[in-house]
Motif scaffolding. Sequence first.
Motif, PDB file in Angstrom:
ATOM      1  N   VAL A 193       0.843  -1.194   0.000  1.00  0.00           N
ATOM      2  CA  VAL A 193       0.000   0.000   0.000  1.00  0.00           C
ATOM      3  C   VAL A 193       0.879   1.245   0.000  1.00  0.00           C
ATOM      4  CG1 VAL A 193      -1.854   1.233   1.194  1.00  0.00           C
ATOM      5  CG2 VAL A 193      -1.759  -1.270   1.274  1.00  0.00           C
ATOM      6  N   ALA A 194       0.590   2.184  -0.906  1.00  0.00           N
ATOM      7  CA  ALA A 194       1.360   3.428  -0.982  1.00  0.00           C
ATOM      8  C   ALA A 194       1.117   4.284   0.253  1.00  0.00           C
ATOM      9  CB  ALA A 194       0.975   4.197  -2.243  1.00  0.00           C
ATOM     10  N   ASP A 195       2.132   5.072   0.605  1.00  0.00           N
ATOM     11  CA  ASP A 195       2.037   5.994   1.738  1.00  0.00           C
ATOM     12  C   ASP A 195       1.375   7.283   1.232  1.00  0.00           C
ATOM     13  OD1 ASP A 195       2.307   7.601   3.949  1.00  0.00           O
ATOM     14  OD2 ASP A 195       4.418   7.132   4.293  1.00  0.00           O
ATOM     15  N   VAL A 196       0.063   7.239   1.104  1.00  0.00           N
ATOM     16  CA  VAL A 196      -0.667   8.367   0.515  1.00  0.00           C
ATOM     17  C   VAL A 196      -0.527   9.639   1.348  1.00  0.00           C
ATOM     18  CG1 VAL A 196      -2.906   9.165  -0.322  1.00  0.00           C
ATOM     19  CG2 VAL A 196      -2.236   6.792  -0.673  1.00  0.00           C
ATOM     20  N   PRO A 197      -0.605   9.591   2.685  1.00  0.00           N
ATOM     21  CA  PRO A 197      -0.418  10.842   3.443  1.00  0.00           C
ATOM     22  C   PRO A 197       0.923  11.508   3.170  1.00  0.00           C
ATOM     23  CG  PRO A 197      -1.414   9.172   4.839  1.00  0.00           C
ATOM     24  CD  PRO A 197      -1.005   8.480   3.572  1.00  0.00           C
ATOM     25  N   ALA A 198       1.992  10.716   3.099  1.00  0.00           N
ATOM     26  CA  ALA A 198       3.308  11.294   2.834  1.00  0.00           C
ATOM     27  C   ALA A 198       3.384  11.848   1.421  1.00  0.00           C
ATOM     28  CB  ALA A 198       4.397  10.239   3.045  1.00  0.00           C
ATOM     29  N   LEU A 199       2.778  11.181   0.478  1.00  0.00           N
ATOM     30  CA  LEU A 199       2.764  11.666  -0.900  1.00  0.00           C
ATOM     31  C   LEU A 199       2.011  12.987  -0.997  1.00  0.00           C
ATOM     32  CD1 LEU A 199       2.066   8.306  -2.765  1.00  0.00           C
ATOM     33  CD2 LEU A 199       4.174   9.651  -2.893  1.00  0.00           C
ATOM     34  N   LEU A 200       0.871  13.075  -0.315  1.00  0.00           N
ATOM     35  CA  LEU A 200       0.097  14.309  -0.362  1.00  0.00           C
ATOM     36  C   LEU A 200       0.858  15.450   0.313  1.00  0.00           C
ATOM     37  CD1 LEU A 200      -2.557  15.506  -1.362  1.00  0.00           C
ATOM     38  CD2 LEU A 200      -3.533  15.025   0.872  1.00  0.00           C
ATOM     39  N   ALA A 201       1.570  15.145   1.389  1.00  0.00           N
ATOM     40  CA  ALA A 201       2.368  16.181   2.054  1.00  0.00           C
ATOM     41  C   ALA A 201       3.441  16.730   1.114  1.00  0.00           C
ATOM     42  CB  ALA A 201       3.002  15.621   3.322  1.00  0.00           C
ATOM     43  N   LEU A 202       4.076  15.862   0.342  1.00  0.00           N
ATOM     44  CA  LEU A 202       5.065  16.327  -0.627  1.00  0.00           C
ATOM     45  C   LEU A 202       4.409  17.184  -1.704  1.00  0.00           C
ATOM     46  CD1 LEU A 202       7.420  13.252  -1.205  1.00  0.00           C
ATOM     47  CD2 LEU A 202       8.011  15.456  -0.180  1.00  0.00           C
ATOM     48  N   CYS A 203       3.235  16.769  -2.139  1.00  0.00           N
ATOM     49  CA  CYS A 203       2.530  17.544  -3.161  1.00  0.00           C
ATOM     50  C   CYS A 203       2.158  18.928  -2.627  1.00  0.00           C
ATOM     51  CB  CYS A 203       1.286  16.797  -3.632  1.00  0.00           C
ATOM     52  SG  CYS A 203       1.669  15.339  -4.638  1.00  0.00           S
ATOM     53  N   GLU A 204       1.810  19.007  -1.351  1.00  0.00           N
ATOM     54  CA  GLU A 204       1.517  20.317  -0.756  1.00  0.00           C
ATOM     55  C   GLU A 204       2.764  21.196  -0.729  1.00  0.00           C
ATOM     56  OE1 GLU A 204      -2.088  19.479   2.396  1.00  0.00           O
ATOM     57  OE2 GLU A 204      -0.082  18.815   2.940  1.00  0.00           O
ATOM     58  N   ARG A 205       3.899  20.621  -0.378  1.00  0.00           N
ATOM     59  CA  ARG A 205       5.144  21.389  -0.300  1.00  0.00           C
ATOM     60  C   ARG A 205       5.554  21.949  -1.648  1.00  0.00           C
ATOM     61  NH1 ARG A 205       9.785  17.961   2.247  1.00  0.00           N
ATOM     62  NH2 ARG A 205      10.944  19.788   1.495  1.00  0.00           N
ATOM     63  N   PHE A 206       5.329  21.155  -2.715  1.00  0.00           N
ATOM     64  CA  PHE A 206       5.825  21.548  -4.032  1.00  0.00           C
ATOM     65  C   PHE A 206       4.695  21.903  -4.998  1.00  0.00           C
ATOM     66  CE2 PHE A 206       9.161  18.895  -2.141  1.00  0.00           C
ATOM     67  CZ  PHE A 206      10.247  19.762  -2.253  1.00  0.00           C
ATOM     68  N   ASP A 207       3.522  22.179  -4.460  1.00  0.00           N
ATOM     69  CA  ASP A 207       2.377  22.636  -5.245  1.00  0.00           C
ATOM     70  C   ASP A 207       2.100  21.710  -6.437  1.00  0.00           C
ATOM     71  OD1 ASP A 207       0.213  24.249  -5.835  1.00  0.00           O
ATOM     72  OD2 ASP A 207       1.371  25.607  -7.098  1.00  0.00           O
ATOM     73  N   ALA A 208       1.927  20.438  -6.149  1.00  0.00           N
ATOM     74  CA  ALA A 208       1.640  19.447  -7.178  1.00  0.00           C
ATOM     75  C   ALA A 208       0.273  18.824  -6.938  1.00  0.00           C
ATOM     76  CB  ALA A 208       2.713  18.351  -7.178  1.00  0.00           C
ATOM     77  N   LEU A 209      -0.297  18.275  -7.999  1.00  0.00           N
ATOM     78  CA  LEU A 209      -1.486  17.442  -7.878  1.00  0.00           C
ATOM     79  C   LEU A 209      -1.063  16.014  -7.542  1.00  0.00           C
ATOM     80  CD1 LEU A 209      -3.425  18.591 -11.075  1.00  0.00           C
ATOM     81  CD2 LEU A 209      -4.088  19.091  -8.713  1.00  0.00           C
ATOM     82  N   LEU A 210      -1.943  15.292  -6.883  1.00  0.00           N
ATOM     83  CA  LEU A 210      -1.711  13.873  -6.613  1.00  0.00           C
ATOM     84  C   LEU A 210      -2.874  13.071  -7.168  1.00  0.00           C
ATOM     85  CD1 LEU A 210      -0.223  11.487  -5.233  1.00  0.00           C
ATOM     86  CD2 LEU A 210      -1.528  12.009  -3.146  1.00  0.00           C
ATOM     87  N   MET A 211      -2.565  12.056  -7.951  1.00  0.00           N
ATOM     88  CA  MET A 211      -3.583  11.136  -8.441  1.00  0.00           C
ATOM     89  C   MET A 211      -3.216   9.727  -7.990  1.00  0.00           C
ATOM     90  SD  MET A 211      -4.923  10.461 -12.330  1.00  0.00           S
ATOM     91  CE  MET A 211      -6.092   9.113 -12.671  1.00  0.00           C
ATOM     92  N   ILE A 212      -4.164   9.035  -7.360  1.00  0.00           N
ATOM     93  CA  ILE A 212      -3.923   7.664  -6.925  1.00  0.00           C
ATOM     94  C   ILE A 212      -4.912   6.723  -7.610  1.00  0.00           C
ATOM     95  CG2 ILE A 212      -2.985   8.417  -4.706  1.00  0.00           C
ATOM     96  CD1 ILE A 212      -5.587   7.440  -3.395  1.00  0.00           C
ATOM     97  N   ASP A 213      -4.410   5.561  -7.988  1.00  0.00           N
ATOM     98  CA  ASP A 213      -5.209   4.510  -8.621  1.00  0.00           C
ATOM     99  C   ASP A 213      -5.459   3.431  -7.568  1.00  0.00           C
ATOM    100  OD1 ASP A 213      -6.048   2.168  -9.867  1.00  0.00           O
ATOM    101  OD2 ASP A 213      -4.837   2.481 -11.657  1.00  0.00           O
ATOM    102  N   ASP A 214      -6.695   3.379  -7.066  1.00  0.00           N
ATOM    103  CA  ASP A 214      -7.035   2.469  -5.963  1.00  0.00           C
ATOM    104  C   ASP A 214      -7.775   1.230  -6.470  1.00  0.00           C
ATOM    105  OD1 ASP A 214      -6.845   1.814  -3.298  1.00  0.00           O
ATOM    106  OD2 ASP A 214      -8.660   2.880  -2.709  1.00  0.00           O
ATOM    107  N   ALA A 215      -7.361   0.732  -7.633  1.00  0.00           N
ATOM    108  CA  ALA A 215      -8.038  -0.413  -8.234  1.00  0.00           C
ATOM    109  C   ALA A 215      -8.120  -1.597  -7.275  1.00  0.00           C
ATOM    110  CB  ALA A 215      -7.316  -0.826  -9.520  1.00  0.00           C
TER     111      ALA A 215
END
Length: 417
Positions: free
Chosen positions: A195-217
């Motif tokens: 399972v991906a570390d989605v909270p950590a990924l979103l925190a990085l996206c907030e720091r660098f003003d990026a969008l996050l897309m996750i595929d939860d198939a």
Amino acid sequence: MTTWFDDDLRTLGEQHLLRRRRQVAPWQAPAELTPHDEALRATTYCVDGQERLSFGSNDYLGLSQHPALMAAAHAAIDRYGVGATASPLVCGHSPEHEALEAELAALVGLPRALYFYAGYAANVGAIPALVGQGDAVFSDALNHACIIDGVRLSRAEAHIVPHGDLAALEAALRSSTARRKLVVTDAVFSMDGNVADVPALLALCERFDALLMIDDAHGFGVLGPQGEGTLAHHGMAGVQGVAPAWQGRLDRLVYMATLGKAAGVAGAFVAGSPQAIEWIMQKARTYMFATAAPAHIAAALRAGVRVIRDEPQRRDHLQALRHQLQAGVGRGLEAGSAWRLMPSDTAIQPLVIGRNDDALAVMAALDAQGIWVPAIRPPTVPAGTARLRISLSAAHTTEQVQRLCEALQAAHGCKAP
């Protein structure tokens, strides 16, 4: 010119990479289904005319044969017929589709959802809608093929990040000067089960003003208290809405999940802020220019959403089977064995064999015992990590899992001639 294909097919065969398509049908149950028959139809297949106990499907909750889903589909066929007749933006969007989107959004706790006829179409359509030339995409090295193809079609600058490496992702985001940045990842990796570390990924996206897309198939329906998926698994959002700690922070998230796995039917959806979903609806070519899925598919999915939400015992049983399998395989492997059961808290339990031909030999040994587990080889997985992808379902019984463990023990050490 056909010799081109002959030579290339011969090369695939020599590399043990030829795929074989099989005819698969559910076990032939009596006219009146009992709960036991429903489970048998979800786990026991007729494969090329031979009955096989299957550990190969993505029917994680056993819903593909659920009477409520089939009844909903039958009723919708009587009302709507069997075809949607046009794209959703022309006349293919029915009241069933509209209601399904609202119910999916409510389940995952996000404001709006958009239904696609297939998961591949959702990713291949949504990613190029979100980014294009002049933008940058940051994609996990083990992402599914549909994400890879969506990235390529977007024509954005692609950065392939080592699997799960947050430090490498941070460095890539920091060095990027793109006007718009998108991080895209599987939420549950389909061949590893982690399972991906989605909270950590979103925190990085907030720091660098990026969008996050996750595929939860492979997380939707399986993870979360009510099957809401990976966001609920991480305590971010679910049927109760967005968690207080994440209020206002999920606007930069686009959530995608498929509906042909745990939901038991077909299709996929993307969910997120109303503005992001409206933009995808306006720009995703796989949504705009493809005929919609028939209304009876949406009706069956609505019934499936209710089962996912209201029958947590299916997920409880699935987790008990996972523990049973891990313990049974662990006891069956000898010390120093080259086989390795990868750590996974999901329905996906990969048993790494190594060589392509050895994985095929083990698959054949199980098949001879009446058990079907697919061998997965490159390019689906990295070279040297061919594996059996064991997929558990809530429809499996403890006796069936015990039978698999015993069959694996008997096949242990099996190699290609």
